[in-house]
Design a protein around this motif. Structure first.
Motif, PDB file in Angstrom:
ATOM      1  N   VAL A 192       0.815  -1.106  -0.004  1.00  0.00           N
ATOM      2  CA  VAL A 192      -0.152  -0.264  -0.143  1.00  0.00           C
ATOM      3  C   VAL A 192       1.014   1.200  -0.092  1.00  0.00           C
ATOM      4  O   VAL A 192       2.000   1.608   0.877  1.00  0.00           O
ATOM      5  CB  VAL A 192      -0.766  -0.294   1.595  1.00  0.00           C
ATOM      6  N   ASP A 193       0.481   2.074  -0.519  1.00  0.00           N
ATOM      7  CA  ASP A 193       1.318   3.156  -0.645  1.00  0.00           C
ATOM      8  C   ASP A 193       1.135   4.327   0.257  1.00  0.00           C
ATOM      9  O   ASP A 193       0.318   5.092   1.249  1.00  0.00           O
ATOM     10  CB  ASP A 193       1.101   4.459  -1.931  1.00  0.00           C
ATOM     11  N   SER A 194       2.436   3.957   0.987  1.00  0.00           N
ATOM     12  CA  SER A 194       2.635   4.536   2.349  1.00  0.00           C
ATOM     13  C   SER A 194       1.995   5.959   2.725  1.00  0.00           C
ATOM     14  O   SER A 194       1.948   6.509   3.732  1.00  0.00           O
ATOM     15  CB  SER A 194       4.364   4.414   3.012  1.00  0.00           C
ATOM     16  N   GLU A 195       2.105   7.051   1.562  1.00  0.00           N
ATOM     17  CA  GLU A 195       1.631   8.145   2.059  1.00  0.00           C
ATOM     18  C   GLU A 195       0.470   8.391   2.305  1.00  0.00           C
ATOM     19  O   GLU A 195      -0.591   9.378   2.925  1.00  0.00           O
ATOM     20  CB  GLU A 195       1.905   9.033   0.000  1.00  0.00           C
ATOM     21  N   ILE A 196      -0.327   7.130   2.416  1.00  0.00           N
ATOM     22  CA  ILE A 196      -1.449   7.242   2.557  1.00  0.00           C
ATOM     23  C   ILE A 196      -1.789   7.623   4.001  1.00  0.00           C
ATOM     24  O   ILE A 196      -3.194   8.081   4.696  1.00  0.00           O
ATOM     25  CB  ILE A 196      -2.496   6.524   1.680  1.00  0.00           C
ATOM     26  N   PHE A 197      -0.985   7.112   4.777  1.00  0.00           N
ATOM     27  CA  PHE A 197      -1.200   7.101   6.314  1.00  0.00           C
ATOM     28  C   PHE A 197      -0.211   7.884   6.811  1.00  0.00           C
ATOM     29  O   PHE A 197      -1.157   8.040   7.569  1.00  0.00           O
ATOM     30  CB  PHE A 197      -0.413   5.559   6.680  1.00  0.00           C
ATOM     31  N   TYR A 198       0.065   8.580   6.318  1.00  0.00           N
ATOM     32  CA  TYR A 198       0.530   9.756   6.839  1.00  0.00           C
ATOM     33  C   TYR A 198      -0.011  11.310   6.488  1.00  0.00           C
ATOM     34  O   TYR A 198       0.761  12.819   7.100  1.00  0.00           O
ATOM     35  CB  TYR A 198       1.875   9.890   7.133  1.00  0.00           C
ATOM     36  N   THR A 199      -0.296  11.132   4.587  1.00  0.00           N
ATOM     37  CA  THR A 199      -0.945  12.467   4.465  1.00  0.00           C
ATOM     38  C   THR A 199      -1.958  13.559   5.451  1.00  0.00           C
ATOM     39  O   THR A 199      -2.886  12.524   5.912  1.00  0.00           O
ATOM     40  CB  THR A 199      -1.998  12.384   3.062  1.00  0.00           C
ATOM     41  N   LYS A 200      -1.701  14.902   5.800  1.00  0.00           N
ATOM     42  CA  LYS A 200      -2.207  16.079   5.764  1.00  0.00           C
ATOM     43  C   LYS A 200      -3.497  16.250   5.511  1.00  0.00           C
ATOM     44  O   LYS A 200      -4.670  16.391   5.775  1.00  0.00           O
ATOM     45  CB  LYS A 200      -1.814  16.780   6.422  1.00  0.00           C
ATOM     46  N   ASN A 201      -3.823  16.049   4.155  1.00  0.00           N
ATOM     47  CA  ASN A 201      -4.320  16.598   2.335  1.00  0.00           C
ATOM     48  C   ASN A 201      -5.149  15.432   2.184  1.00  0.00           C
ATOM     49  O   ASN A 201      -4.525  15.448   1.202  1.00  0.00           O
ATOM     50  CB  ASN A 201      -4.219  17.686   2.273  1.00  0.00           C
ATOM     51  N   LEU A 202      -5.957  14.361   2.532  1.00  0.00           N
ATOM     52  CA  LEU A 202      -6.703  13.650   1.417  1.00  0.00           C
ATOM     53  C   LEU A 202      -6.914  14.117   0.466  1.00  0.00           C
ATOM     54  O   LEU A 202      -6.974  12.766  -0.092  1.00  0.00           O
ATOM     55  CB  LEU A 202      -6.790  12.325   2.385  1.00  0.00           C
ATOM     56  N   THR A 203      -7.792  14.764   0.254  1.00  0.00           N
ATOM     57  CA  THR A 203      -8.514  15.331  -1.324  1.00  0.00           C
ATOM     58  C   THR A 203      -7.400  15.612  -1.816  1.00  0.00           C
ATOM     59  O   THR A 203      -7.774  15.129  -3.021  1.00  0.00           O
ATOM     60  CB  THR A 203      -9.685  16.385  -1.285  1.00  0.00           C
ATOM     61  N   ASN A 204      -5.948  16.417  -1.397  1.00  0.00           N
ATOM     62  CA  ASN A 204      -5.485  16.759  -2.618  1.00  0.00           C
ATOM     63  C   ASN A 204      -4.450  15.088  -2.621  1.00  0.00           C
ATOM     64  O   ASN A 204      -4.102  14.858  -3.931  1.00  0.00           O
ATOM     65  CB  ASN A 204      -4.298  17.598  -2.295  1.00  0.00           C
ATOM     66  N   TYR A 205      -4.497  14.383  -1.636  1.00  0.00           N
ATOM     67  CA  TYR A 205      -3.880  13.310  -2.286  1.00  0.00           C
ATOM     68  C   TYR A 205      -4.591  12.478  -3.347  1.00  0.00           C
ATOM     69  O   TYR A 205      -4.246  11.499  -4.580  1.00  0.00           O
ATOM     70  CB  TYR A 205      -3.503  11.768  -0.472  1.00  0.00           C
ATOM     71  N   PHE A 206      -5.762  12.883  -2.773  1.00  0.00           N
ATOM     72  CA  PHE A 206      -7.096  11.888  -4.028  1.00  0.00           C
ATOM     73  C   PHE A 206      -6.738  11.827  -5.383  1.00  0.00           C
ATOM     74  O   PHE A 206      -6.532  11.456  -6.315  1.00  0.00           O
ATOM     75  CB  PHE A 206      -8.410  12.305  -2.983  1.00  0.00           C
ATOM     76  N   ILE A 207      -6.670  13.376  -5.339  1.00  0.00           N
ATOM     77  CA  ILE A 207      -6.621  14.161  -6.546  1.00  0.00           C
ATOM     78  C   ILE A 207      -5.256  14.132  -6.900  1.00  0.00           C
ATOM     79  O   ILE A 207      -5.124  13.374  -8.668  1.00  0.00           O
ATOM     80  CB  ILE A 207      -6.896  15.509  -6.924  1.00  0.00           C
TER      81      ILE A 207
END
Length: 297
Positions: A126-141
């Motif tokens: 699993v992409d590790s960034e998904i666990f610690y990102t503070k802006n899931l909306t931007n990560y999703f985009i």
């Protein structure tokens, strides 16, 4: 019935509770996927009808497809309009497995391939960034290109309209994110919710729409009880297809061990054996000891 595992999994269970089942497979011709489907039905002692739509399935259906589709669906998923209206009358009801992979195989969870000294493997994490990102909306985009496979919307839209579109996309996704945050407390679960909070936006909806133009169709993805069950499952269980494999293990070996039409390998083949198989295949082809790959036929 396709050559994949979703439709065969549903068929196996349906065959236990329903008699007089006929399966039909859509394919350009009797290709690998159609052959796999026929092998599955043969082992279940069921009938399989091949509906061959040829090299150009859209030739006489452009107008009907355009009237059926809205802009959010992929045009080519209207293939089931190729089902003959007269022949379809012999089927009382049809059912399909569209979307089961999105629900229970963790298809929407962003993964990264694990490489061994830059060599491709069939191990994923699993992409590790998904666990610690503070802006899931931007990560999703940002991972939108992953969801669209090879198409990046930023490369196909006029630059003048792109900024306006990005603002609108962020606004819409923030609303969905806030709703997901009320329901879940894990980023993977929220991410999954953002992907499938509205199943009618899923690309398979167009498959179901086109099939319903020819024959009454039920689709497991749009069953309310199943959707509620899907939302109740932690994303970590769906990652790496854990829950799906637990179910698949209960299917008899003469069905589950049939190679899939997707990559021409057994679904339950381990990542290690699949990686070894891949490089053995590559070496044999390089040495011209094998004419064509055994993968993806």
């Amino acid at each position: 019935l396709s050559g994949g595992v979703d439709s065969r999994s549903i068929l196996y269970k349906l065959n236990q509770i329903k008699k007089n089942i006929t399966t039909f497979t859509f394919a350009p011709s009797l290709n690998n996927e159609a052959k796999v489907a026929k092998k599955v039905t043969k082992n279940l002692n069921l009938k399989n009808d091949l509906i061959a739509f040829g090299k150009n399935p859209y030739k006489n259906l452009i107008k009907e497809m355009s009237l059926l589709n809205s802009m959010i669906y992929e045009f080519d998923h209207s293939l089931f309009l190729n089902l003959d209206k007269k022949k379809s009358k012999k089927y009382e009801l049809s059912t399909s497995g569209f979307g089961v992979d999105s629900f229970f195989q963790g298809l929407m969870i962003p993964f990264k391939q694990i490489k061994f000294y830059s060599l491709q493997t069939f191990y994923y994490k699993v992409d590790s960034e998904i666990f610690y990102t503070k802006n899931l909306t931007n990560y999703f985009i940002k991972t939108f290109a992953y969801r669209l496979k090879t198409d990046d919307y930023k490369k196909i839209i006029n630059n003048k309209k792109l900024e306006k579109l990005n603002k609108k996309i962020k606004k819409e996704f923030r609303i969905i994110f806030q709703l997901g945050k009320k329901l879940f407390n894990d980023n993977i679960d929220i991410y999954n919710f953002m992907c499938l909070n509205n199943p009618s936006r899923h690309f398979t909806y167009n498959n179901a729409l086109s099939m319903n133009q020819r024959i009454k169709n039920t689709c497991i993805m749009y069953d309310n009880d199943l959707i509620e069950y899907y939302y109740s499952l932690p994303g970590k269980i769906m990652a790496f297809k854990k829950i799906y494999k637990a179910y698949y293990d209960h299917i008899p070996s003469n069905i589950k061990n049939i190679k899939t039409g997707n990559d021409n390998k057994r679904y339950n083949q381990s990542p290690l054996m699949k990686t070894i198989d891949f490089y053995v295949d590559k070496i044999l082809r390089t040495l011209r000891l094998r004419k064509k790959t055994t993968f993806y036929n």
